[in-house]
Design a protein around this motif. Sequence first.
Motif, PDB file in Angstrom:
ATOM      1  N   ARG A   1      30.589  52.814  58.987  1.00  0.00           N
ATOM      2  CA  ARG A   1      31.862  53.350  58.498  1.00  0.00           C
ATOM      3  C   ARG A   1      32.856  52.204  58.384  1.00  0.00           C
ATOM      4  O   ARG A   1      32.923  51.339  59.264  1.00  0.00           O
ATOM      5  N   GLY A   2      33.632  52.197  57.317  1.00  0.00           N
ATOM      6  CA  GLY A   2      34.613  51.139  57.127  1.00  0.00           C
ATOM      7  C   GLY A   2      35.401  51.376  55.850  1.00  0.00           C
ATOM      8  O   GLY A   2      35.044  52.225  55.017  1.00  0.00           O
ATOM      9  N   ARG A   3      36.469  50.618  55.698  1.00  0.00           N
ATOM     10  CA  ARG A   3      37.336  50.765  54.524  1.00  0.00           C
ATOM     11  C   ARG A   3      37.376  49.441  53.779  1.00  0.00           C
ATOM     12  O   ARG A   3      37.877  48.447  54.291  1.00  0.00           O
ATOM     13  N   VAL A   4      36.811  49.440  52.582  1.00  0.00           N
ATOM     14  CA  VAL A   4      36.738  48.235  51.768  1.00  0.00           C
ATOM     15  C   VAL A   4      37.863  48.277  50.734  1.00  0.00           C
ATOM     16  O   VAL A   4      37.945  49.226  49.947  1.00  0.00           O
ATOM     17  N   ILE A   5      38.719  47.265  50.748  1.00  0.00           N
ATOM     18  CA  ILE A   5      39.821  47.187  49.796  1.00  0.00           C
ATOM     19  C   ILE A   5      39.334  46.491  48.537  1.00  0.00           C
ATOM     20  O   ILE A   5      38.784  45.387  48.590  1.00  0.00           O
ATOM     21  N   MET A   6      39.541  47.141  47.384  1.00  0.00           N
ATOM     22  CA  MET A   6      39.131  46.583  46.096  1.00  0.00           C
ATOM     23  C   MET A   6      40.378  46.248  45.282  1.00  0.00           C
ATOM     24  O   MET A   6      41.347  47.008  45.281  1.00  0.00           O
ATOM     25  N   ARG A   7      40.333  45.118  44.608  1.00  0.00           N
ATOM     26  CA  ARG A   7      41.430  44.706  43.741  1.00  0.00           C
ATOM     27  C   ARG A   7      40.905  44.361  42.357  1.00  0.00           C
ATOM     28  O   ARG A   7      39.807  43.821  42.219  1.00  0.00           O
ATOM     29  N   ALA A   8      41.726  44.658  41.352  1.00  0.00           N
ATOM     30  CA  ALA A   8      41.375  44.269  39.991  1.00  0.00           C
ATOM     31  C   ALA A   8      41.388  42.751  39.869  1.00  0.00           C
ATOM     32  O   ALA A   8      42.110  42.057  40.583  1.00  0.00           O
ATOM     33  N   LYS A   9      40.585  42.246  38.959  1.00  0.00           N
ATOM     34  CA  LYS A   9      40.590  40.817  38.679  1.00  0.00           C
ATOM     35  C   LYS A   9      41.676  40.554  37.646  1.00  0.00           C
ATOM     36  O   LYS A   9      41.569  40.972  36.497  1.00  0.00           O
ATOM     37  N   ALA A  10      42.720  39.868  38.062  1.00  0.00           N
ATOM     38  CA  ALA A  10      43.887  39.650  37.209  1.00  0.00           C
ATOM     39  C   ALA A  10      44.182  38.162  37.091  1.00  0.00           C
ATOM     40  O   ALA A  10      43.955  37.389  38.023  1.00  0.00           O
ATOM     41  N   GLU A  11      44.716  37.788  35.944  1.00  0.00           N
ATOM     42  CA  GLU A  11      45.069  36.400  35.683  1.00  0.00           C
ATOM     43  C   GLU A  11      46.452  36.368  35.045  1.00  0.00           C
ATOM     44  O   GLU A  11      46.767  37.192  34.186  1.00  0.00           O
ATOM     45  N   ILE A  12      47.269  35.427  35.489  1.00  0.00           N
ATOM     46  CA  ILE A  12      48.605  35.246  34.924  1.00  0.00           C
ATOM     47  C   ILE A  12      48.528  34.134  33.882  1.00  0.00           C
ATOM     48  O   ILE A  12      48.130  33.007  34.195  1.00  0.00           O
ATOM     49  N   VAL A  13      48.894  34.467  32.642  1.00  0.00           N
ATOM     50  CA  VAL A  13      48.846  33.493  31.558  1.00  0.00           C
ATOM     51  C   VAL A  13      50.182  33.495  30.829  1.00  0.00           C
ATOM     52  O   VAL A  13      50.995  34.404  30.989  1.00  0.00           O
ATOM     53  N   THR A  14      50.398  32.469  30.037  1.00  0.00           N
ATOM     54  CA  THR A  14      51.592  32.377  29.200  1.00  0.00           C
ATOM     55  C   THR A  14      51.195  32.614  27.755  1.00  0.00           C
ATOM     56  O   THR A  14      50.286  31.957  27.229  1.00  0.00           O
ATOM     57  N   SER A  15      51.851  33.568  27.103  1.00  0.00           N
ATOM     58  CA  SER A  15      51.524  33.916  25.727  1.00  0.00           C
ATOM     59  C   SER A  15      52.032  32.858  24.763  1.00  0.00           C
ATOM     60  O   SER A  15      52.738  31.915  25.150  1.00  0.00           O
ATOM     61  N   SER A  16      51.692  33.029  23.488  1.00  0.00           N
ATOM     62  CA  SER A  16      52.136  32.073  22.467  1.00  0.00           C
ATOM     63  C   SER A  16      53.644  32.094  22.287  1.00  0.00           C
ATOM     64  O   SER A  16      54.240  31.142  21.801  1.00  0.00           O
ATOM     65  N   THR A  17      54.276  33.204  22.691  1.00  0.00           N
ATOM     66  CA  THR A  17      55.737  33.302  22.590  1.00  0.00           C
ATOM     67  C   THR A  17      56.443  32.722  23.810  1.00  0.00           C
ATOM     68  O   THR A  17      57.670  32.725  23.857  1.00  0.00           O
ATOM     69  N   GLY A  18      55.675  32.256  24.783  1.00  0.00           N
ATOM     70  CA  GLY A  18      56.270  31.647  25.964  1.00  0.00           C
ATOM     71  C   GLY A  18      56.508  32.600  27.107  1.00  0.00           C
ATOM     72  O   GLY A  18      56.989  32.196  28.170  1.00  0.00           O
ATOM     73  N   LYS A  19      56.159  33.887  26.938  1.00  0.00           N
ATOM     74  CA  LYS A  19      56.356  34.860  28.000  1.00  0.00           C
ATOM     75  C   LYS A  19      55.098  34.965  28.855  1.00  0.00           C
ATOM     76  O   LYS A  19      53.983  34.791  28.372  1.00  0.00           O
ATOM     77  N   ASP A  20      55.299  35.296  30.127  1.00  0.00           N
ATOM     78  CA  ASP A  20      54.163  35.481  31.026  1.00  0.00           C
ATOM     79  C   ASP A  20      53.482  36.817  30.761  1.00  0.00           C
ATOM     80  O   ASP A  20      54.129  37.820  30.413  1.00  0.00           O
ATOM     81  N   GLN A  21      52.175  36.824  30.940  1.00  0.00           N
ATOM     82  CA  GLN A  21      51.382  38.040  30.825  1.00  0.00           C
ATOM     83  C   GLN A  21      50.436  38.135  32.023  1.00  0.00           C
ATOM     84  O   GLN A  21      49.990  37.124  32.553  1.00  0.00           O
TER      85      GLN A  21
END
Length: 875
Positions: free
Chosen positions: A244-264
């Motif tokens: 018995r146990g609780r496994v924490i799952m997280r999405a695989k996410a990446e922070i990138v900068t778009s062509s307009t200069g904004k973060d995504q």
Amino acid sequence: MAEETGGLTPGRQSIIPINIEDEMRGAYIDYSMSVIISRALPDVRDGLKPVHRRVLFGMLELGVNYNKPYKKSARIVGEVLGKYHPHGDASVYDTMVRMAQDWSLRYTLVDGQGNFGSIDGDSPAAMRYTEARLRRIAEEMLADINKDTVDFQPNFDDSLTEPSVLPAKIPNLLVNGSSGIAVGMATNMAPHNLREVIDGTIAYIDNNEITIPELMKFVTAPDFPTGALIYGYSGVQEAFLTGRGRVIMRAKAEIVTSSTGKDQIIVTEIPYMVNKAQMIEKTAALVNEKKIEGISDIRDESDREGYRIVYDLKKDAIANIVLNNLYKYTQLQSSFGVNNVALVKGRPMTLNLKDMIKYFVEHRHDVIVRRTKFELAEAERRAHILEGYLIALDHLDEVISLIRNSKDPETAKDGLMTRFGLSEIQAKAILDMRLQRLTGLERDKIQQEYKEVKELIDRLKDILSNESLRMQIIKNELADIRDRYGDERRTTVIHSDEDITLEDMIPNEEMVITISNQGYIKRTSLSEYRTQGRGGVGSKGVSTKDDDFTEHLFIAQAHNYLLIFTDQGKVYWKKAYEIPEGNKTSKGRAVQNLINIEPGDAVRAIINVKNLTDEQYINNNYVILCTVKGTIKKTSLEAYSRPRQGGINAITIHEGDKLLNASLTNGNNHIIIAKSEGKAVHFHESDVRPMGRMAAGVRGVTLDSETDTVIGMVCITRADANLLVVSENGYGKRSLTDDYRITKRGGMGVKTLNITDKTGKLVAIKEVVDEDELMIINRSGITIRIKVSELRVMGRATQGVRLIKLNDDDRISSVEKIQQIVEVKNEGSDGLDSTTRPIVHTESSISEQDIDDTPDNDTDEPENDDTNNHDTEQQ
């Protein structure tokens, strides 16, 4: 209670009174056991519930193998319903659909063709539109089922039989997991990587006494079909150890900068069993409700190539903060509650990792034994027939004559049995023999086949009599499955703050920690500083702004605690490895970003502490604090052993004063306090009684004038040590500690350096030995590292020698001692080469008998003991 109303009459049944509580209890227990055993819980051996087992077996019987054409799902469902599973068609179809969804099962068992739903929660097409067949790996679950490897039981109407369990060459319970809700219990088992599970199973076969932590070196963690991340390992460990146990799952996410200069924020993998469309919809609602801020748009750009969810961020948004909020408030982070409940010999049990592997190996061993017995019986039956053939061939003419002269087959059979001693089976086989078998070539084939069958019989008997050989067969079959179907992990394990000790991953190396006058801090490898000769120009050490300079320099090991003291008497805690790393010429990072320092305050002193958990250590060591105005205070290290995020008060500072220095002592040290005008006072640590954290301290030294200040405090740790003093214009010298007679605290002191316009005021005082080295940094950031042995010992009233060449407008800002580095042979079992470490001496060899209250004849000015004032605590 029901009551009997009359006697028996023809055509009427008797009414039996029954307690309704007993009836309900019995009926409910029967119902619950039926749900537990026949519906909701998987069998530990093949990892399947009855409906999954019936679907796979029904598809095998229908002939929809992996290399055969697809068949309509409705045909398969009808086959399973009519023969084995008398329930609604939805239950069978939903089961088959899930076994075909690659986001539901780690290793799918059904090969579906058509619309089998989506991770967005879309329903599959009706069964009349879709087609399916077995996957090749599913046929490994069914392999050898016709060799009496498992028990068969009657189906629901006793017209057919169905397997009670599948032979299961793969450890399906661990590989694909399972979930179900029974009556009074439930199961939720995580999927794992096939390659890892088989490696762990082989390790168990090699050593039945293997521990679960040792097994976890092979089976590292669950491996979900949707990939993503497992955040934190404590839940995984608990599940493996206890079931018995609780496994924490997280999405695989990446922070990138778009062509307009904004973060995504780009999400490419999501947690297991998360509905992607619902997650995006709920996230959008949270953004609209202002519970998550900084997101301007959310788009689902997923396609056949994979998942891709794009979060466009606003211009002023901080990407890491937004991502952490997404983890906190949405299903980008979710948990998988492991509850390993499965049927073991018909009884539900909670199983740990080793249990599941053990029961699978026991099942495979039983399958191997039954398969071998079946093959042995078949081989012996074939050998028996071949023996009859050989007898007939040896008496060919007689056999032919007997058959030719017999009036019917029965007479021929009896004649063969009587004449040649054949069994009925052999006689029938001879009669059924084709004439072409009588040729010479066919005779040789029969003899060769008989030889091979006899060898097979011997090998099968050997298997049945040798358990280690049976275990080797299991290992070989598992290795073959691993090589053919094994793949790389999809889910990555990352450690959370709660379950990882960073010290295990960070080498405990020495490092130089520097802090500039304006509060920029960094750590640098000690190896970046090379040793130079005395009087050298030095190498560029720190790049600072024109109005900034390096003010503090500290040598520490990576695992040490740093107690950071500020001007205003507060103390903060940091591990040395938590200080940002930089090279010699980098600027560093503002210390305000590392600790919650108050506006207007500045870092003044740092002491190096081994740890804060050893009670003997913290109760037998003390922190000595000294202020610019000459106040001194002693507090047990235990008072600083409970780190707080916002820091705590270490000393009460009066107006116009500020903290100068802090030192760690063992309670038996001697203390020397030096002043900028070139004098120093020497007294025993026992003259300062321990005080609480909020106390202001007592007088340590009396200042000569309003412009005079305390520039340093030294705690003497070695009898053979000298005192090194350095002036702001780059002059310094070594003097014997004995030159400074021991007095009571609070005096004006004796001369330690002959102060002139050429030398400038005193800026530093250090305890040194020949093996030590010095690192000197001036206000322009130039560093020089010299050996103490290059400085000769002089009288305490002399001017000293030049240590570093300075420009006319430059001054020394900081001096730090580097202790002796020696080669120490590592005697550990790992056989490592020699490593370097500093020799650290903590015991003081100066005793109370060394204290001399006689006047100092060498002083240029009479010493004032100020005995009337120094015992008064500064309130």
